[in-house]
Design an enzyme around this catalytic site. Structure first.
Site, short mmCIF file in Angstrom:
data_model
loop_
_atom_site.label_atom_id
_atom_site.label_comp_id
_atom_site.label_asym_id
_atom_site.label_seq_id
_atom_site.Cartn_x
_atom_site.Cartn_y
_atom_site.Cartn_z
N ASP A 125 0.82 -1.22 0.00
CA ASP A 125 0.00 0.00 0.00
C ASP A 125 0.85 1.27 0.00
OD1 ASP A 125 -2.23 -1.75 0.30
OD2 ASP A 125 -1.92 -1.76 2.46
N GLU B 250 -11.64 0.45 -3.47
CA GLU B 250 -10.97 1.00 -2.28
C GLU B 250 -9.70 1.74 -2.70
OE1 GLU B 250 -10.27 -2.58 -0.05
OE2 GLU B 250 -8.77 -3.31 -1.46
#
Length: 512
Positions: A18, A178
């Protein structure tokens, strides 16, 4: 004339998922997820987007976040790192904890402020500072096919919402829309987000519109995905963040996985880099199943000052400094509760608690991310256990369901060296042997497909205790969102240990 130079992906190998990246002047900064590990949110610096050095963590104090009650793959999820008017911001989610929050710092190395909570959003919040002074939070809401992206304005001083959340994107019909980021590029607003889950169908979608709230049109195909390239050495690519370099060229930092035999990876999700190409009609594209994101990439002429080779991957920590280096991390509990530097000069001292690496809870584990497939890690242990169950040694940890230990344990009147594997939550003793010494060397030799545990009494003759398949230490084998860490552990196996375990050094030697 500048010659093209190459670089290797991933640019940040090991469990660093991420990624979020910014440029401030000629410097680049990067943050990644940390989940259950403390200190949390590692921060890196680079001059070229390719060679990264860790400079600190954003979460370093219990007053910021108390992680004691978190479980594996809970804790700190995807961060977004931003900079505005001399202030650095990092926004993230404490899953199963305080939820979404952001922090500020005058330097990315820290110290960072205590959390400022925000009211709306599930996971993956992002910040965008607009030209008119407004600040927007963009975040994920919902679940599975109903997952979508919301956005609202906040007061950046307090975190208070200045508007009600508005749905700005619903994805392309896949699960888990997301990881959103909002940008203003050449007068237009671009929204990118991940979709498809963080597995083989992972992808990045891109939208654009004339206002921060759209209405947004979606590019007909993903900006980035390898979901139709099952044989490609890089899989699961997605969750991207964009950055413009000093020459006006755009790049994407994103996560991906390097599976062994197309099946598993002990590293979990790593950080990759690729150039962004802008189409004639103004869409950013990285790799839509073209296979252009590869393990070896061209940096182009803009990075002509790249070093000719990577920095030396081998290292050794003799624990002579007053503080642990940034690469070290603990499980759930901060270092002051778990390890001591300086109580015995040249050693790190671990005093085991009642938790083991097979338990949910803050077991005493001090580790570093494994970053190479073929690597040998070695430590020197001095330990004289007195009470039943006191144990210390070397370990590889994915989570409580998948781990590997080689430790000295007090069993009745005997002192025993025990090699054990935990797979799918079931622990198997691989081998055990009586030990009469109080000091010995312990080693893990990792390969692509297996890990071997060894010990030595003199540093010359090494004795093998057994091998286990590498898949045990992979998320594909035992679940979760993290990757393998190698390190040292101590435990009282059900109660606090009364005997300190002293580790003289820890060495990391790459063989590939």
């Amino acid at each position: 004339m500048n010659k093209k130079r190459n670089y290797s992906n991933p640019v940040l190998p090991g469990f660093y998922p991420d990624p979020s990246v910014i440029r401030v002047g000629s410097d680049y900064y990067l943050a990644t997820s940390s989940f259950e590990y403390v200190p949390g949110l590692p921060i890196f610096h680079s001059k070229d987007l390719i060679h990264w050095e860790q400079i600190g963590h954003a979460l370093t104090r219990t007053s910021q976040i108390d992680m004691h009650s978190r479980k594996s793959s809970e804790g700190i999820y995807a961060p977004t790192l931003r900079h505005h008017e001399g202030v650095f911001y990092i926004i993230t989610t404490d899953v199963m904890g305080i939820g979404n929050f952001y922090m500020t710092a005058s330097s990315p190395a820290g110290p960072w402020s205590d959390p400022i909570k925000i009211p709306y959003g599930n996971i993956d919040p992002s910040l965008m500072f607009d030209d008119d002074g407004k600040v927007y939070v963009t975040a994920q809401m919902g679940a599975d096919e109903e997952s979508h992206i919301i956005q609202y304005e906040i007061d950046i001083k307090t975190g208070k919402a200045l508007s009600e959340p508005v749905i700005v994107a619903r994805g392309d019909g896949g699960v888990w829309t997301e990881g959103p980021h909002l940008y203003k590029i050449n007068g237009r607003y671009y929204l990118i987000c991940a979709c498809g889950g963080t597995g083989r169908d992972h992808r990045v979608l891109v939208y654009r519109g004339d206002t921060p709230y759209g209405p947004f049109e979606m590019m007909p195909h993903p900006m980035l995905t390898h979901n139709r390239l099952p044989g490609h050495p890089i899989q699961n690519v997605g969750h991207a963040d964009l950055v413009e370099d000093t020459e006006g060229r755009w790049w994407a930092m994103f996560l991906g996985v390097r599976p062994v035999d197309g099946q598993y990876s002990v590293f979990g999700r790593e950080t990759f880099l690729a150039p962004v190409q802008w189409t004639d009609d103004g869409w950013p594209v990285v790799d839509n199943n073209e296979g252009t994101v590869s393990l070896e990439m061209s940096a182009g002429p803009l990075f002509h000052s790249l070093p000719s080779s990577a920095s030396e991957p081998n290292w050794r920590d003799d624990f002579t400094d007053k503080q642990l280096g940034h690469r070290w991390t603990f499980l759930l509990a901060p270092s002051e509760e778990q390890a001591l530097l300086g109580t015995r000069p040249g050693y790190i001292t671990l005093m085991g608690n009642g938790f083991t690496l097979r338990d949910e809870g803050p077991a005493l584990f001090l580790g570093v991310r494994q970053q190479h497939r073929a690597v040998t890690v070695t430590t020197a242990l001095q330990f004289a256990p007195q009470r039943e169950g006191e144990e210390a040694g070397i370990a590889v940890r994915l989570n409580e369901r998948g781990n590997l230990t080689l430790g000295m344990r007090q069993s009745g009147e005997a002192r025993t060296l025990i090699a054990a594997m935990t797979d799918r939550g079931q622990t198997t003793v691989i081998a055990e042997t009586p030990i009469r010494t109080e000091q010995l060397l312990l080693r893990v030799a990792a390969e692509e497909r297996e890990y071997t545990l060894l010990y030595s009494l003199d540093g010359t003759a090494w004795h093998e205790m057994g091998s286990v398949p590498a898949r045990v230490l992979s998320p594909e084998g035992n679940g979760g969102f993290t990757g393998a860490l190698v390190g040292m552990y101590a435990t009282g196996n059900g109660r606090h240990s009364e005997t300190p375990a002293y580790f003289d050094y820890f060495g990391y030697d790459v063989r590939e």
